[in-house]
Design a protein around this motif. Structure first.
Motif, PDB file in Angstrom:
ATOM      1  N   ILE A 120       0.836  -1.204   0.000  1.00 21.83           N
ATOM      2  CA  ILE A 120       0.000   0.000   0.000  1.00 21.83           C
ATOM      3  C   ILE A 120       0.869   1.252   0.000  1.00 21.83           C
ATOM      4  O   ILE A 120       0.575   2.230  -0.709  1.00 21.83           O
ATOM      5  CB  ILE A 120      -0.950   0.003   1.215  1.00 21.83           C
ATOM      6  CG1 ILE A 120      -1.989  -1.112   1.090  1.00 21.83           C
ATOM      7  CG2 ILE A 120      -1.651   1.361   1.342  1.00 21.83           C
ATOM      8  CD1 ILE A 120      -2.841  -1.286   2.329  1.00 21.83           C
ATOM      9  N   ALA A 121       1.940   1.229   0.774  1.00 19.60           N
ATOM     10  CA  ALA A 121       2.815   2.398   0.832  1.00 19.60           C
ATOM     11  C   ALA A 121       3.399   2.703  -0.543  1.00 19.60           C
ATOM     12  O   ALA A 121       3.416   3.864  -0.991  1.00 19.60           O
ATOM     13  CB  ALA A 121       3.928   2.168   1.850  1.00 19.60           C
ATOM     14  N   GLN A 122       3.875   1.664  -1.235  1.00 22.26           N
ATOM     15  CA  GLN A 122       4.448   1.902  -2.557  1.00 22.26           C
ATOM     16  C   GLN A 122       3.380   2.277  -3.576  1.00 22.26           C
ATOM     17  O   GLN A 122       3.618   3.103  -4.461  1.00 22.26           O
ATOM     18  CB  GLN A 122       5.231   0.671  -3.019  1.00 22.26           C
ATOM     19  CG  GLN A 122       6.589   0.566  -2.334  1.00 22.26           C
ATOM     20  CD  GLN A 122       7.438  -0.546  -2.888  1.00 22.26           C
ATOM     21  OE1 GLN A 122       7.165  -1.714  -2.648  1.00 22.26           O
ATOM     22  NE2 GLN A 122       8.482  -0.204  -3.618  1.00 22.26           N
ATOM     23  N   GLY A 123       2.208   1.678  -3.469  1.00 24.63           N
ATOM     24  CA  GLY A 123       1.134   2.027  -4.388  1.00 24.63           C
ATOM     25  C   GLY A 123       0.665   3.454  -4.206  1.00 24.63           C
ATOM     26  O   GLY A 123       0.427   4.187  -5.175  1.00 24.63           O
ATOM     27  N   THR A 124       0.527   3.865  -2.952  1.00 27.40           N
ATOM     28  CA  THR A 124       0.129   5.244  -2.660  1.00 27.40           C
ATOM     29  C   THR A 124       1.198   6.222  -3.123  1.00 27.40           C
ATOM     30  O   THR A 124       0.904   7.302  -3.647  1.00 27.40           O
ATOM     31  CB  THR A 124      -0.122   5.414  -1.153  1.00 27.40           C
ATOM     32  OG1 THR A 124      -1.186   4.540  -0.753  1.00 27.40           O
ATOM     33  CG2 THR A 124      -0.489   6.848  -0.811  1.00 27.40           C
ATOM     34  N   ALA A 125       2.463   5.835  -2.944  1.00 26.37           N
ATOM     35  CA  ALA A 125       3.565   6.693  -3.376  1.00 26.37           C
ATOM     36  C   ALA A 125       3.491   6.965  -4.868  1.00 26.37           C
ATOM     37  O   ALA A 125       3.719   8.093  -5.325  1.00 26.37           O
ATOM     38  CB  ALA A 125       4.900   6.044  -3.022  1.00 26.37           C
ATOM     39  N   GLN A 126       3.170   5.932  -5.658  1.00 29.75           N
ATOM     40  CA  GLN A 126       3.050   6.162  -7.095  1.00 29.75           C
ATOM     41  C   GLN A 126       1.857   7.062  -7.403  1.00 29.75           C
ATOM     42  O   GLN A 126       1.940   7.940  -8.268  1.00 29.75           O
ATOM     43  CB  GLN A 126       2.899   4.841  -7.856  1.00 29.75           C
ATOM     44  CG  GLN A 126       2.852   5.094  -9.370  1.00 29.75           C
ATOM     45  CD  GLN A 126       2.654   3.857 -10.197  1.00 29.75           C
ATOM     46  OE1 GLN A 126       2.509   2.746  -9.679  1.00 29.75           O
ATOM     47  NE2 GLN A 126       2.639   4.012 -11.510  1.00 29.75           N
ATOM     48  N   ALA A 127       0.764   6.870  -6.702  1.00 28.01           N
ATOM     49  CA  ALA A 127      -0.429   7.664  -6.975  1.00 28.01           C
ATOM     50  C   ALA A 127      -0.228   9.137  -6.650  1.00 28.01           C
ATOM     51  O   ALA A 127      -0.763  10.011  -7.350  1.00 28.01           O
ATOM     52  CB  ALA A 127      -1.613   7.105  -6.185  1.00 28.01           C
ATOM     53  N   LEU A 128       0.544   9.430  -5.602  1.00 30.55           N
ATOM     54  CA  LEU A 128       0.607  10.806  -5.105  1.00 30.55           C
ATOM     55  C   LEU A 128       1.939  11.518  -5.292  1.00 30.55           C
ATOM     56  O   LEU A 128       1.960  12.755  -5.368  1.00 30.55           O
ATOM     57  CB  LEU A 128       0.260  10.823  -3.612  1.00 30.55           C
ATOM     58  CG  LEU A 128      -1.128  10.335  -3.213  1.00 30.55           C
ATOM     59  CD1 LEU A 128      -1.301  10.430  -1.695  1.00 30.55           C
ATOM     60  CD2 LEU A 128      -2.220  11.125  -3.920  1.00 30.55           C
ATOM     61  N   LEU A 129       3.055  10.785  -5.330  1.00 34.69           N
ATOM     62  CA  LEU A 129       4.347  11.462  -5.213  1.00 34.69           C
ATOM     63  C   LEU A 129       5.388  11.094  -6.257  1.00 34.69           C
ATOM     64  O   LEU A 129       6.061  11.968  -6.801  1.00 34.69           O
ATOM     65  CB  LEU A 129       4.951  11.184  -3.817  1.00 34.69           C
ATOM     66  CG  LEU A 129       4.233  11.771  -2.612  1.00 34.69           C
ATOM     67  CD1 LEU A 129       4.878  11.247  -1.336  1.00 34.69           C
ATOM     68  CD2 LEU A 129       4.289  13.286  -2.644  1.00 34.69           C
ATOM     69  N   GLU A 130       5.567   9.815  -6.513  1.00 34.62           N
ATOM     70  CA  GLU A 130       6.776   9.378  -7.212  1.00 34.62           C
ATOM     71  C   GLU A 130       6.681   9.542  -8.728  1.00 34.62           C
ATOM     72  O   GLU A 130       5.669   9.209  -9.339  1.00 34.62           O
ATOM     73  CB  GLU A 130       7.072   7.917  -6.880  1.00 34.62           C
ATOM     74  CG  GLU A 130       7.422   7.686  -5.420  1.00 34.62           C
ATOM     75  CD  GLU A 130       8.030   6.319  -5.172  1.00 34.62           C
ATOM     76  OE1 GLU A 130       8.642   5.750  -6.100  1.00 34.62           O
ATOM     77  OE2 GLU A 130       7.890   5.811  -4.039  1.00 34.62           O
ATOM     78  N   GLU A 131       7.768  10.035  -9.316  1.00 28.74           N
ATOM     79  CA  GLU A 131       7.889  10.106 -10.773  1.00 28.74           C
ATOM     80  C   GLU A 131       9.338  10.400 -11.143  1.00 28.74           C
ATOM     81  O   GLU A 131       9.921  11.372 -10.668  1.00 28.74           O
ATOM     82  CB  GLU A 131       6.990  11.186 -11.363  1.00 28.74           C
ATOM     83  CG  GLU A 131       7.033  11.228 -12.885  1.00 28.74           C
ATOM     84  CD  GLU A 131       6.101  12.271 -13.473  1.00 28.74           C
ATOM     85  OE1 GLU A 131       5.641  12.063 -14.616  1.00 28.74           O
ATOM     86  OE2 GLU A 131       5.830  13.281 -12.795  1.00 28.74           O
ATOM     87  N   VAL A 132       9.900   9.552 -11.989  1.00 29.16           N
ATOM     88  CA  VAL A 132      11.207   9.831 -12.574  1.00 29.16           C
ATOM     89  C   VAL A 132      10.979  10.736 -13.779  1.00 29.16           C
ATOM     90  O   VAL A 132      10.186  10.419 -14.668  1.00 29.16           O
ATOM     91  CB  VAL A 132      11.909   8.536 -13.015  1.00 29.16           C
ATOM     92  CG1 VAL A 132      13.188   8.860 -13.784  1.00 29.16           C
ATOM     93  CG2 VAL A 132      12.224   7.669 -11.801  1.00 29.16           C
ATOM     94  N   ARG A 133      11.683  11.861 -13.803  1.00 30.27           N
ATOM     95  CA  ARG A 133      11.490  12.825 -14.887  1.00 30.27           C
ATOM     96  C   ARG A 133      12.821  13.141 -15.569  1.00 30.27           C
ATOM     97  O   ARG A 133      13.880  13.102 -14.952  1.00 30.27           O
ATOM     98  CB  ARG A 133      10.847  14.118 -14.354  1.00 30.27           C
ATOM     99  CG  ARG A 133       9.415  13.922 -13.867  1.00 30.27           C
ATOM    100  CD  ARG A 133       8.762  15.219 -13.425  1.00 30.27           C
ATOM    101  NE  ARG A 133       9.348  15.724 -12.186  1.00 30.27           N
ATOM    102  CZ  ARG A 133      10.062  16.833 -12.094  1.00 30.27           C
ATOM    103  NH1 ARG A 133      10.285  17.574 -13.175  1.00 30.27           N
ATOM    104  NH2 ARG A 133      10.543  17.218 -10.935  1.00 30.27           N
TER     105      ARG A 133
END
Length: 764
Positions: free
Chosen positions: A660-673
């Motif tokens: 859940i922590a990693q899934g939420t992180a992708q939904a709200l925060l994480e992105e390689v740009r």
């Protein structure tokens, strides 16, 4: 105890005392006589995303203090290595001819210390002519500028699963649908961010290569290591010490690791290597990176009849494992939990001038779930119905025999509506909708969003679907369990000990788990795809049963009784004749007796699964969105994840929480740009939005067990389920919070800026 068995109980992890006191022993902590006098390797990396190499000047570096050697592809005599998934895509382990992404290794500096090697690396000059960089996979698909000229295209893998005749126009496919919706969704590129970055060491001992790796699959590293060194697999020993996280990115072996053997041989000394965090962000394989074009059609009353998905997979700068995730993981799971009679899926994998993509927690299945769940919300909004109820109308009915979807995937067992009901009830869904309505009515600046996702995923699906296990009983009655799986946080030592103890009566603290050393465990499938318990754990269960049978025969001989009359008292760990427990033989007695007969009390077995298993579940996410700033606060996450029979609820909950922590992180925060020239702009944890507990609520875990028939334990995988269910639920919750303002979709990550811009675009 549950029914006299240790299985199903919340048993504390055996591993934790070590990790919480003395700490783990990772590659960087290795103290081994075979590594005495080891030199340090540092890799020079390309500062350019795409270019032609004219030359690499190492003359200044070679004369710097402590430097022992500087290698290029030419000095090591490296030949191009073709990609497994497209042999027309090939590269040398140190770049030659071209560079294809920022961070690609182009030279290796060997010095007495890490600091000296890093300093000398700064003095290596690479003369590179710039070429335009491909950052967008859709643009790369259409371009004549090729990253690998021999491939003839930037498209390196392409598949189609048709529910209609090929080349049928979309308008004909959806002609009978009363409602048709579509979307262009981004499942963004993310970095794995394991706490332990990559590290490795290599030494030649009596003509054999010993290599220590931070890996999820020691046995899988043998063949490529042997090939890179021009030796047989028998001449390679791979050893994995404790591993500080992998998340899929450490399944394979990387150029830097493959080069240590040749560098060590050329030097005549052992060598070690450890990357920095910034190197890890640039060169450790990335995850996700999938563009999705989706169209869904159905009836006005909410029944979905047609679904079309085109998944464009960004492979990055090489055709690595990420290349095949869309065709072999996303495509088969495209139908999700829904009974959709007509489905068409096309996948296109494209190379770009970015870090190569690999497996990342869920590996293609989260992308499939995200696509169908997002478009189900769009469909529900279009027909004006509650998204949870639209899902319910389309769920595959409960089944306890295999079910085949329209795309051809066979599921084992499932009760998708049961999971949805449990999650909605635990969330008090009706009350949440009432609170949301009240906030909207009052014009509150902080609006409530509720997101629902229902998912099914495939676990243990990587061929061959098998795992071995060996158990040996020592003269003192202790036991060693050998496994081909690779623990790095999952709790294998605890679970495998529970399983072995449950069958044999040998106490858990008398059982030692051995793994990760290819001399001790020559074959094994490693840890990936949530396969470990349902294959590795089941293999241990099978080995323990066979061990009991073997010991029973020996005990009968020792007690001068008929084998059928011998019983095992698991409370004492002793065999006796039924009805006469006073005279018994312990495991130690039997092990000693076996040795006297010239044998060991050892069983080596292989479990083979007939098919994969399919965990499923439902998540409800609740968020609060500040409509003035776009800031999202994650208030609640209700998770009902069904992974079949539960062996240890404590371990189950830990896997769900992490997912859940990693899934939420992708939904709200994480992105390689990357910028337009292919330069990474998120190459450290100051710029990359890695989540922490401060951004997360306490998770509400709802247990549900639907045992599978695929293995004797009835267990399915759980390592990735939390990630698969949580991401679309959280994303949907954010969109739901501002949907009354006219917002229909927000791409991940739903950062404050992105949410604010979506609100402004919808209201102005």
């Amino acid at each position: 105890m549950t029914g006299g068995s240790i299985l199903g109980n919340r048993v504390q992890r055996k591993e934790d005392p070590k990790f919480l006191t003395s700490g783990g022993v990772y590659v960087d902590d290795m103290v081994d006589d075979r590594l005495a006098g080891a030199a340090c390797v540092h890799f020079v990396r390309s500062p350019i995303a795409h270019g032609t190499i004219n030359g690499i000047d190492v003359s200044d570096a070679i004369d710097m203090p402590g430097v022992l050697a500087v290698h290029t592809a030419e000095s090591l005599g490296l030949q191009p290595t073709p990609a497994v998934f497209n042999p027309m895509v090939s590269r040398t382990l140190l770049a030659s001819g071209k560079v294809r992404y920022v961070g690609e290794p182009i030279a290796a500096v060997v010095a007495e210390t890490r600091e000296q090697a890093a300093d000398a690396a700064e003095a290596v000059f690479a003369d590179i002519d710039f070429l335009p960089a491909h950052i967008d996979p859709e643009a790369a698909m259409m371009s004549d500028l090729l990253i690998y000229e021999e491939a003839g295209s930037n498209v390196v893998f392409d598949t189609t699963a048709l529910g209609i005749p090929e080349n049928t126009p979309a308008e004909e496919y959806f002609a009978g649908c009363e409602v048709v919706v579509d979307g262009h969704f981004l499942n963004q590129r993310v970095a794995p961010c394991p706490l332990e970055v990559r590290g490795a060491a290599a030494a030649w001992v009596d003509g054999r290569l010993y290599q220590w790796l931070s890996t999820q699959h020691s046995q899988g590293a043998k063949a490529p290591t042997a090939q890179a060194n021009g030796i047989t697999e028998d001449d390679v020993r791979i050893i994995a010490p404790d591993v500080g996280g992998g998340f899929g990115a450490k399944i394979g072996i990387y150029p830097e690791e493959l080069l240590l053997g040749p560098i060590s041989k050329a030097l005549g000394r052992p060598v070690t290597w450890r990357e920095t965090r910034s190197e890890s962000m640039m060169a450790l394989g990335h995850g996700r990176a999938q563009m999705q074009h989706v169209t869904l059609g159905g009836t006005r009353d909410g029944k979905v009849t047609h679904y079309q998905l085109h998944a464009i997979q960004d492979s990055g700068g090489f055709a690595d494992m990420g290349t095949i995730l869309a065709p072999f993981m996303t495509r088969p799971m495209a139908s999700g939990v829904y009974d959709i009679p007509n489905i068409e899926v096309r996948t296109t994998s494209v190379v770009t001038n970015t870090t190569p993509t690999v497996a990342y927690r869920g590996a293609g299945r989260p992308e499939a779930t995200a696509a169908i769940e997002r478009v189900m919300d769009v469909f529900a909004a279009e027909i004006g119905q509650d998204p949870a109820e639209v899902r319910r109308k389309n769920l595959i009915a409960k089944f306890d025999t295999p079910h085949t979807t329209a795309i051809g995937q066979v599921y084992d067992v499932g009760d998708f509506e049961g999971a949805l009901d449990k999650a909605l009830e635990a969330a008090d869904y009706a009350a949440l909708r009432a609170e949301q309505a009240a906030r909207r009515e009052s014009g509150d600046a902080k609006q409530l969003g509720i997101g629902v996702s229902v998912y099914v995923e495939i676990t243990g699906g990587v061929d061959p679907k098998q795992e071995g296990a060996k158990i040996e009983v020592n003269d003192d009655g202790t036991a060693n369990v050998y496994t081909g799986t690779s623990p790095h946080g999952q709790g294998h030592d605890t679970a495998w000990s529970m399983i072995a103890s449950d069958q044999t009566g040998i106490p858990m603290d008398k059982i030692t788990l051995i793994w990760g050393d290819t001399d001790l465990v020559p074959s094994g499938g490693g840890t990936m795809g949530s396969r470990s318990l349902q294959q590795g754990g089941v293999a241990v269960n099978q080995a323990a049963q066979e061990l009991v049978d073997m010991a029973q025969k020996l005990a009968a001989k020792m007690l001068e009784a008929d084998e059928a009359d011998i019983v095992l008292d698991k409370e004492r760990g002793a065999f006796h004749v039924a009805g006469t427990p006073a005279v018994s033989k312990t495991w130690a007695d039997i092990a000693v007796a076996a040795k006297h007969d010239g044998a060991d009390l050892t069983v080596d077995t292989m479990f083979v699964a007939e098919m994969a298993t399919f965990p499923f579940g439902a998540h409800v996410a609740v968020v609060e969105v500040d409509t003035g700033t776009g800031q999202v606060k994650h208030l609640r996450q209700i998770a009902c994840d069904d992974a079949g029979r539960v062996i240890n609820p404590l371990l189950l909950d830990g896997q769900i929480h992490g997912g859940i922590a990693q899934g939420t992180a992708q939904a709200l925060l994480e992105e390689v740009r990357y910028d337009e020239d292919g330069n990474p702009v998120t190459s450290n944890l100051a710029d990359y939005g890695m989540i922490s507990s401060a951004e997360l609520p306490s998770f509400e875990v709802i247990h549900m067990e639907t045992p599978t028939f695929v293995n004797p334990l009835g267990a399915k995988g759980i390592g990735e389920s939390g990630t698969i269910g949580s991401t679309p639920a959280v994303q949907s919750a954010v969109v739901d919070a501002v949907s009354h303002l006219g917002v229909r979709h927000i791409d991940m990550p739903a950062t404050a800026e992105r949410v604010w811009r979506a609100i402004q675009s919808a209201t102005n």
